[in-house]
Design a protein around this motif. Structure first.
Motif, mmCIF file in Angstrom:
data_model
loop_
_atom_site.group_PDB
_atom_site.id
_atom_site.type_symbol
_atom_site.label_atom_id
_atom_site.label_comp_id
_atom_site.label_asym_id
_atom_site.label_seq_id
_atom_site.Cartn_x
_atom_site.Cartn_y
_atom_site.Cartn_z
ATOM 1 N N LYS A 664 0.849 -1.194 0.000
ATOM 2 C CA LYS A 664 0.000 0.000 0.000
ATOM 3 C C LYS A 664 0.881 1.239 0.000
ATOM 4 N N SER A 666 1.281 5.775 -1.493
ATOM 5 C CA SER A 666 0.735 6.888 -2.276
ATOM 6 C C SER A 666 1.177 6.700 -3.724
ATOM 7 N N ASP A 667 0.246 6.921 -4.615
ATOM 8 C CA ASP A 667 0.457 6.618 -6.034
ATOM 9 C C ASP A 667 1.354 7.677 -6.680
ATOM 10 N N ARG A 668 2.203 7.248 -7.609
ATOM 11 C CA ARG A 668 2.999 8.203 -8.397
ATOM 12 C C ARG A 668 3.365 7.531 -9.719
ATOM 13 N N SER A 694 -5.843 1.885 -7.810
ATOM 14 C CA SER A 694 -5.436 3.211 -7.351
ATOM 15 C C SER A 694 -6.678 4.090 -7.269
ATOM 16 N N GLY A 697 -5.127 9.071 -5.457
ATOM 17 C CA GLY A 697 -3.718 9.210 -5.086
ATOM 18 C C GLY A 697 -3.211 8.173 -4.095
ATOM 19 N N PHE A 698 -4.035 7.142 -3.798
ATOM 20 C CA PHE A 698 -3.598 6.087 -2.867
ATOM 21 C C PHE A 698 -3.719 4.754 -3.601
ATOM 22 N N GLY A 725 7.337 6.166 -1.715
ATOM 23 C CA GLY A 725 5.869 6.198 -1.798
ATOM 24 C C GLY A 725 5.206 4.985 -1.178
#
Length: 733
Positions: A664, A666-668, A694, A697-698, A725
């Motif tokens: 898990k 934060s998305d990037r 996703s 943003g998570f 992240g």
């Protein structure tokens, strides 16, 4: 080197400690009787030692200590605990105990002797022993309480046992004794048994969580001090006589929460509960609890979804308390439990504490407990299924939460959680159950399979023409309903089988074939049916075509007859030999010359090298390898001890095993790329599948990878957690 003098002092120290705790409620010649029991036990066990090497007498002394200090039983319980192994280990008979210590003690010791020993035999033998134990519950509940104390001491001293015994005893404890302790209201003992189970079956997790609890102890103590200060001042102002305790959650319940809610240790908000215990007269308890609730919620904002009122309707094990979860000034949720001294004692010591309050007239909680014991009796009396089925039924029915529902006239009926309208019908009366068509719940028509919810008002609709069918067994969860339906279906089946018997006989007579044992056996094999009553039943219900009964089945030369002979499989012989020989007792080493064993890796827990494992012998699939912490393991180890195969991994590295990783963060952009690169390049791990979701943003992803062992997997988890992240990486089953 054994020092007899030091041992003698140690034994006396334990004995004096028991007397210290027993002192407040000793009358007449109780102390003399306890001393006599102590001397009898010392004499009986004088040459015996435990696996750990210490004198055996320390075990009965420890059990007596638990009985008096942690369960709160009186002199009779102490005497019986001191003598609980005497009959089994020496020449002493129950009649001698009755002569020396009276009929009450003799009856309890007899109950304990019947259910003694760790059950090392086959499956049903073990369940049969559990059943015997429950039968003693209806004679004198102290038998079970002492048995639980005995088990608690065995669990506390499990270190000296061999690994397979540890697993078996721990699983048996989790399967039966922990729920039983919970049901009898022994909350503290139940929590300790669960934690000890975890300590021996999943040592890594146990150590990990207990270290985290230890590390947060000082900050926790300070937090509790700050949190309770304003409440204490207010309670003093209102003139309350009270005590406030902070209590950390048990390790097992923390783990359960982590798994159930899929969160980390740091995310558990009610790691500890604050307990406010009021010293108030019985008649003012309810009002006082609500007054304190009002004081607490004046200072802290409550979570409306987390209010639990067991003061107005106690749990069936007698538990009474008011629970609320409030937001502290530091932004943490805290569970606050409000209860009287009487309620607290019942919550801690359960059944035994009820006796103490019995003199003041029966309370509702007590009657709930009495009802529960009556239910156990009823189950034991109506149950004629085999012992394993019985155990399963018993656990399903008596170790679950309840649902509270009402009759049309407003009477409260308490049923096990997940009960249906059909269960409700049988609870009211067997006849109503057998003729139940459907029901009205809160004035709306519902089917038999409708699951009841708290507060439902239920009216049963019946019809003289209605009768139970096989699928009814899928609609019920109470053992009473199940037993009654099975009885009806069995009787019905018997009647139909009689009709079928006549039909089969007349068909054989028509063909001029004698109805003897040999010929009937050939019919069973031809139709692939396991018993004659079943054959007759099928004939009567047209599930089997009578015209298929022809002469050539009985003619040794015909094709049909040869086909029947071939069905007497050669494999059967091998199975019988294996049964007679018992299991292979050698250690099964996975991954090394295991071609002589037929083994599979369990899909429920996907063990990999490095995991603690055991093998389980099945009839169809050979040996199946499970992790000792697998959810299925408890039941297998507790009920089928004779089918467990000691198992370990080989040191060979070339084997690949499937494991699941949850990730898990934060998305990037490029995150998936980084993750897959680490998996395939740096650690040469093959990936079977990856799914990543996703949102806002998570992201959360599940990756299935092939690894060599736990060390390989841990390395992979470590590397993944360093990716920019990523917030959490963990293995999942």
């Amino acid at each position: 080197m054994i020092d007899p003098e030091a041992e003698r002092k140690e034994i006396l120290r334990h004995y004096r400690r028991i007397l210290k705790y027993a002192k407040p409620f000793l009358k007449g010649n109780d102390a003399k009787l306890i001393k006599k029991a102590f001397n009898t036990s010392v004499e009986a066990h004088k040459d015996m030692r435990r696996k750990s090497g210490e004198p055996y007498i320390l075990h009965p002394l420890a059990v007596a200590q638990i009985v008096v200090e942690e369960i709160g039983l009186g002199p009779t319980g102490i005497v019986a605990a001191l003598l609980h192994d005497v009959v089994e280990d020496t020449e002493m008979e129950i009649s001698d105990i009755e002569r020396e210590f009276g009929p009450k003690v003799a009856k309890i010791v007899e109950g304990l002797t019947k259910i003694s020993g760790v059950f090392d035999y086959g499956t049903s033998q073990q369940a049969e022993n559990f059943r015997k134990m429950l039968l003693t519950l209806s004679d004198d509940v102290r038998v079970i309480l002492i048995k639980i104390a005995d088990r608690l001491h065995n669990m506390r001293t499990l270190d000296s046992m061999p690994r397979d015994k540890q697993l078996k005893i721990a699983s048996e404890t989790m399967y039966l004794y922990a729920p039983l302790a919970h049901r009898l209201g022994l909350y503290a003992i139940k929590s300790e048994l669960e934690d000890l189970y975890l300590k021996y079956t999943d040592t890594e997790t146990y150590k990990d969580i207990s270290n985290k609890i230890r590390q947060t102890r000082s900050s926790r103590t300070k937090f509790i001090r700050d949190f309770t200060l304003p409440i204490e001042e207010e309670l003093h102002k209102h003139g309350f006589d009270f005590e406030i305790k902070g209590r950390p959650k048990s390790i097992y319940s923390i783990l359960k929460k982590i798994k159930k809610q899929n969160i980390t240790f740091d995310e558990i908000y009610d790691l500890f509960a604050i307990r406010i215990i009021l010293n108030v007269p019985h008649e003012n308890e309810k009002a006082a609890c609500w007054q304190v609730y009002s004081i607490v919620t004046d200072h802290y904002q409550p979570n409306p979804d987390r209010l639990r009122d067991w003061v107005s309707t106690p749990k069936a094990n007698g538990y009474e308390s008011l629970h609320t979860t409030v937001m502290s000034k530091t932004g943490q949720w805290v569970e606050v439990q409000i209860r009287s001294k009487r309620m607290d004692e019942i919550a801690e010591k359960g059944y035994a504490a009820h006796w103490k309050y019995k003199a003041g007239g029966p309370s509702t909680s007590e009657s709930a407990l009495e009802q529960w014991i009556n239910k156990v009796r009823e189950m034991l009396e109506t149950n004629d299924s085999n012992a394993l089925e019985f155990m399963d039924e018993f656990r399903k029915n008596l170790f679950v939460e309840e649902v509270f529902v009402f009759t049309p006239k407003g009477d409260l009926i308490i049923l096990p959680d997940k009960s249906t309208t059909l269960d409700f019908a049988f609870e009211i009366h067997t006849q109503i159950g057998l003729q139940c068509l459907g029901a009205k719940v809160n004035q709306k028509l519902v089917p038999l399979s409708y699951r009841l919810k708290n507060g439902d008002q239920v009216e049963i609709l019946t019809s003289m023409k209605q009768k139970p069918a096989d699928e009814w067994l899928n609609f019920v969860s109470t053992s009473k309903a199940r037993a009654k339906i099975k009885d009806f279906l069995r009787d019905e089946k018997k009647i139909r089988a009689e009709e079928g018997h006549i039909l089969v006989e007349s068909q054989l007579a028509k063909l001029g074939i004698e109805s003897n044992h040999h010929n009937l056996n050939r019919l069973l094999i031809h139709f692939n049916v396991h018993s004659l009553p079943e054959l007759y039943y099928r004939a009567a219900t047209d599930k089997l075509d009578l015209n298929e009964i022809k002469e050539d089945i009985f003619d040794p030369q015909s094709e049909a007859s040869k086909a029947v002979s071939n069905k007497l499989e050669p494999k059967q012989f091998e199975l019988e030999v294996q049964k007679a020989r018992g299991l292979n007792t050698d250690m099964l080493v996975i991954g090394e010359n295991t071609s002589r064993f037929d083994y599979k890796i369990a899909t429920c827990c996907n063990p990999i090298p490095g995991d603690d494992v055991f093998g389980f012998q099945t009839e169809e699939e050979g040996i199946i390898i499970h992790r000792t912490s697998c959810p299925v393991a408890i039941e297998l180890l507790a009920n089928h001890g004779n089918r467990i195969v000691k198992t370990k991994w080989t040191d060979q590295q070339e084997l690949a095993f499937l494991a699941g990783i949850r990730i898990k963060g934060s998305d990037r952009v490029g995150l998936v790329n980084d993750v897959t690169r680490i998996i395939s390049n740096s650690l040469k791990v093959n990936m079977r599948s990856i799914t990543i979701d996703s949102e806002d943003g998570f992201f959360e992803g599940n990756i299935m990878v092939f690894v060599n062992d736990t060390a390989h997997l841990d390395k992979l988890i470590q590397r993944l957690s360093k990716v920019n992240g990523v917030l959490l990486v963990e293995r999942f089953d």
